[in-house]
Design an enzyme around this catalytic site. Structure first.
Site, PDB file in Angstrom:
ATOM      1  N   TYR A  30       0.853  -1.194   0.000  1.00 20.36           N
ATOM      2  CA  TYR A  30       0.000   0.000   0.000  1.00 20.36           C
ATOM      3  C   TYR A  30       0.882   1.234   0.000  1.00 20.36           C
ATOM      4  CZ  TYR A  30      -3.408   3.462   1.634  1.00 20.36           C
ATOM      5  OH  TYR A  30      -4.207   4.572   1.763  1.00 20.36           O
ATOM      6  N   ASP A  35       9.359   2.762  -0.664  1.00 16.85           N
ATOM      7  CA  ASP A  35       8.368   3.397   0.198  1.00 16.85           C
ATOM      8  C   ASP A  35       8.717   2.998   1.629  1.00 16.85           C
ATOM      9  OD1 ASP A  35       6.223   4.175   1.729  1.00 16.85           O
ATOM     10  OD2 ASP A  35       4.690   3.381   0.369  1.00 16.85           O
ATOM     11  N   LYS A  77       5.408  10.037   8.752  1.00 17.90           N
ATOM     12  CA  LYS A  77       5.266  10.900   9.920  1.00 17.90           C
ATOM     13  C   LYS A  77       6.293  10.676  11.010  1.00 17.90           C
ATOM     14  CE  LYS A  77       1.139   9.688   9.046  1.00 17.90           C
ATOM     15  NZ  LYS A  77       1.213   9.846   7.580  1.00 17.90           N
TER      16      LYS A  77
END
Length: 425
Positions: A142, A237, A265
């Site tokens: 994802y 990623d 984050k």
């Protein structure tokens, strides 16, 4: 009715499904989501005043635990100077310097406001740099909710993408190719057929979004070799793995140098922030230096930059990752013992401080093997753990995360709860 139930009922009247991100709705496990009132260290308290040991950690970034004092202090100081400028600030430079120093492959970096922004921007840059159209993603990985990445796989070795969500037109994903993770031959076939028009291959180097799934030995090396051979860019990623599985992310752990890296984050101490960066020649394609446009009003937000500097500084403390590994290994060993009480097969998989208990036979190496797991058994286990004060990701196909704020006592309490909960599953 509990306070969380009351809040969930109110939320469903004004927010789609009562949540602002689908997995929070507990649809995969049943029951009512817990509304968090406050969080400290490795625990949070729900709206009914009950404390839980937390292994979600805002889906990874809370590696220091919640309300980490240096991050809170940095946010407070920054907020007194204003919360958003829409103009450059020194904090952007300072955080960029830290990211580049710690992440092996990044020579230049651009900050954005989310992991989704990071991945969609990196792929735009890859297309702009190479002049090619097609991109490869892997089944079960994802990369955010950008249209071109919401793709499900078809049959065969590799298929051109079809939309995985209503609202995504077929043309948007027509150049996205889906390949099975950990299958070198499948990517070789794509490279053979589409190599001349392949802009990039994007991958979670350690998958966290079908549960914790590690690359097979030699797999990432093969991705690097194939992309280099056909002239496409390799994009890691590392929104989940960056600064978590090692100080320099999965690329340091496995010794692979991607062309571009996406971060999330964790580089903002848990505040809304993301980044993409990599080779200087590729990043110099980004406006205003180059022609590839990407912008954001909140990019480089001063609160997030200050929090990120404090968070990354703390990662450089002596013994940080050794301590995190010891805690994570203790949890894995304890869960393996506890899982012996389960009625069916349980497969424990861990990389660094990412871990998943799959309710099925292992090893879990790709999406088909993950999808074969018994989600009903996981749901029973999840709720049994929740009732014992342990908060796990509310879906079988999500990794759990250990923080440096967890102690041996909390790890052991988790294992004790699991010994009872496995017996129900």
């Amino acid at each position: 009715m509990t306070r969380s139930e009351e809040l969930f009922a109110r939320a469903q009247k004004v927010i789609p499904g009562g949540v602002n991100s689908p997995v929070r709705a507990f649809k995969a496990v049943g029951g009512t989501p817990r509304f968090v009132e406050r969080a400290e260290g490795c625990r949070f308290r729900d709206a009914d005043g009950r404390w839980y040991i937390d292994y979600v950690g805002s889906w990874g970034p809370m590696i220091h635990g919640h309300a980490f004092p240096p991050v809170i202090e940095a946010i407070h100081k920054a907020a007194t100077r204003g919360t958003s400028y829409g103009a450059p600030c020194e904090g952007e430079v300072e955080l960029a310097e830290r990211v580049i120093r710690l992440m092996p492959s990044i020579e230049k970096v651009r900050f954005v406001s989310s992991g989704t922004e990071a991945t969609m921007s990196a792929l735009r840059v890859a297309r702009g740099f190479t002049g090619r159209r097609k991109v490869v993603k892997f089944e079960g990985c994802y990369h955010g909710h950008a249209d071109l990445l919401l793709v499900s796989a078809g049959s065969g070795v590799a298929t051109l993408g079809i939309p995985g969500s209503p609202g995504v037109p077929e043309g948007t994903v027509g150049d996205t190719i889906v390949v099975r993770y950990n299958d070198v031959a499948a990517l070789e076939a794509v490279a053979e057929e589409h190599g001349a028009d392949l802009a990039a291959v994007i991958v979670e180097p350690v998958v966290g979004n079908m549960g914790c799934v590690a690359p097979n030995p030699g797999y990432l090396e093969a991705l690097r070799a194939i992309t280099a051979r056909v002239g496409s860019l390799l994009i890691f990623d590392e929104v989940m793995t960056g600064f978590r599985v090692a100080r320099g992310g999965a690329q340091e752990l496995y010794g692979i140098k991607p062309d571009l890296t996406c971060l999330g984050k964790i580089i903002g101490g848990g505040l809304p922030v993301g980044a993409y960066g990599g080779r200087a020649d590729v990043m110099d394609c980004v406006a205003p230096v180059g022609p590839v446009y990407q912008a954001g009003t909140l990019s480089g937000n001063p609160l997030a930059m200050a929090a990120g500097c404090a968070a990354l500084d703390a990662l450089e403390a002596d013994g940080f990752y050794e301590r995190l590994e010891a805690l994570s290994a203790r949890l894995e060993a304890g869960l393996r013992r506890a899982a012996e009480r389960a009625s069916g097969p349980v497969t424990l998989q861990r990389v660094g401080s990412m871990i998943t208990a799959f309710f099925g036979p292992g090893p879990i190496v790709d999406w088909p093997s993950a999808k074969a797991c018994d989600t009903a058994r996981f749901g029973r286990f999840f709720n049994a753990m929740l009732n014992r004060g342990i908060y796990l990701p509310p879906a079988q196909f999500e990794a759990a995360f250990v923080s440096i704020a967890h102690t041996e006592a909390e790890i052991d309490a988790t294992v004790d709860a699991a010994a009872e909960a496995f017996a129900t599953a």
